[in-house]
Design an enzyme around this catalytic site. Structure first.
Site, PDB file in Angstrom:
ATOM      1  N   HIS A 129       4.692   4.866   0.236  1.00 56.13           N
ATOM      2  CA  HIS A 129       4.958   3.927   1.334  1.00 56.13           C
ATOM      3  C   HIS A 129       5.146   4.767   2.604  1.00 56.13           C
ATOM      4  CE1 HIS A 129       5.806   0.315   3.327  1.00 56.13           C
ATOM      5  NE2 HIS A 129       6.935  -0.056   2.765  1.00 56.13           N
ATOM      6  N   GLN A 132       6.927   3.461   5.835  1.00 52.50           N
ATOM      7  CA  GLN A 132       8.365   3.326   5.649  1.00 52.50           C
ATOM      8  C   GLN A 132       9.056   4.676   5.838  1.00 52.50           C
ATOM      9  OE1 GLN A 132      10.137   0.310   4.911  1.00 52.50           O
ATOM     10  NE2 GLN A 132      11.733   1.686   5.629  1.00 52.50           N
TER      11      GLN A 132
END
Ligand code: CP
Ligand code: NVA
Length: 304
Positions: A129, A132
């Site tokens: 991710h 993020q």
């Protein structure tokens, strides 16, 4: 063609540029500036999994930069076999300047990017991710300034978010410690590969959350059962019962420590209300920063 599929594909210098551009655009927005840097550009998002932050932060980002956002579920786009992946990628790439994908498979994003002919961004896969983790480092910098010598303690599942945090911490030489039950650690082969790629990396794992947070500047957690692991939810709640971030565990961290969570949170499981809503929590500024970071990535990708 530049993509953001894994943080391991970026250099430290590129990450610095993205973080600095994010800071400029965030400060500009606070003064009311919405520069049309991407006027006429099309950002397409194709998601196989639900999303609040990733989807809307990229839609808000492209709108604020003067471009246009399109959203399709993976099924609508044809990722479930309506046509070949390569054909979907070629067609969508012809309409789009940048495509954000959220998938189960990391390989699907790699394969898609090979055929899209435009920038591709990983908006979360089972393995990573990156947007993020970039946001989390940006949020840490806002809290602490220079991150040299800082420690991020991740308490919870060795999942996609943990893997991307390990990668960016290794790259930036931020000490990173995971506390997880034995069966849920980060893959040691990933940590070894990161140590090889980034010789200054300081990465470790423990089963004891109290040890992990004892020197932490950031205490971080994520859900115990990620999207796609719903059938394991009950077993995982039992296995992670001793890994909840509550006032006792936060009390074992230095008083200046801050709490981060990528969200969505399962309140009362991996984190208690008093922590996520408490004075040490930066979880909601962190969520807002997803949008600023999305703008920083887009401005960097288009060199504007
Ligand atoms: N943190 C995050 O990626 O949230 P969403 O799943 O809502 O996009
Ligand atoms: N690990 C979580 C992150 C959600 C943003 C998941 O994959 O569901």
């Amino acid at each position: 063609m530049q993509h953001v599929i894994s943080l391991r594909d970026l250099t430290r210098e590129q990450v610095e540029v993205i973080l600095n551009r994010t800071a400029e655009l965030k400060a500009g927005l606070a003064r009311g500036a919405r520069p049309p840097l991407l006027q006429g550009r099309v950002l397409t998002q194709v998601f196989e999994k639900p999303s609040l932050r990733t989807r809307v932060s990229f839609e808000a980002a492209i709108a604020q930069l003067g471009g246009y956002g399109v959203f399709l579920s993976g099924k609508e786009a044809g990722l479930e076999g309506r046509e070949s992946l390569a054909d979907v990628a070629r067609v969508l790439g012809g309409y789009s300047d940048v495509i954000v994908l959220r998938t189960f498979s990391q390989q699907l994003i790699e394969d898609f990017a090979a055929h899209a002919g435009c920038h591709v961004i990983n908006g979360l896969s089972d393995a990573a991710h990156p947007c993020q983790a970039l946001t989390d480092i940006f949020t840490m910098r806002e809290a602490f300034g220079d991150l040299a010598g800082r420690t991020l303690a991740y308490v919870g599942d060795g999942n996609n978010v943990a893997a991307s945090l390990a990668t960016i911490c290794a790259m930036l030489e931020i000490r990173f410690v995971v506390a997880a039950p034995d069966a849920y650690r980060l893959d040691e082969s990933l940590l070894d590969a990161l140590r090889q790629q980034f010789p200054g990396a300081i990465l470790s794992q423990t089963m004891d959350p109290y040890t992990a947070v004892s020197n932490a500047d950031i205490v971080y957690t994520d859900v115990w059962a990620s999207m796609g692991q719903e059938s394991q939810k009950t077993a995982r709640e039992k296995d992670f019962a001793d890994y909840q971030i509550n006032s006792a565990l936060m009390g074992a961290a230095p008083v200046h420590a801050r709490f981060l969570h990528c969200l969505p949170a399962r309140r009362g499981l991996e984190v208690t209300d008093d922590v996520i809503d408490g004075p040490q929590s930066l979880a909601f500024p962190q969520a807002e920063n997803r949008m600023h970071l999305a703008k920083g990535i887009l401005a960097w990708l288009f060199n504007t």
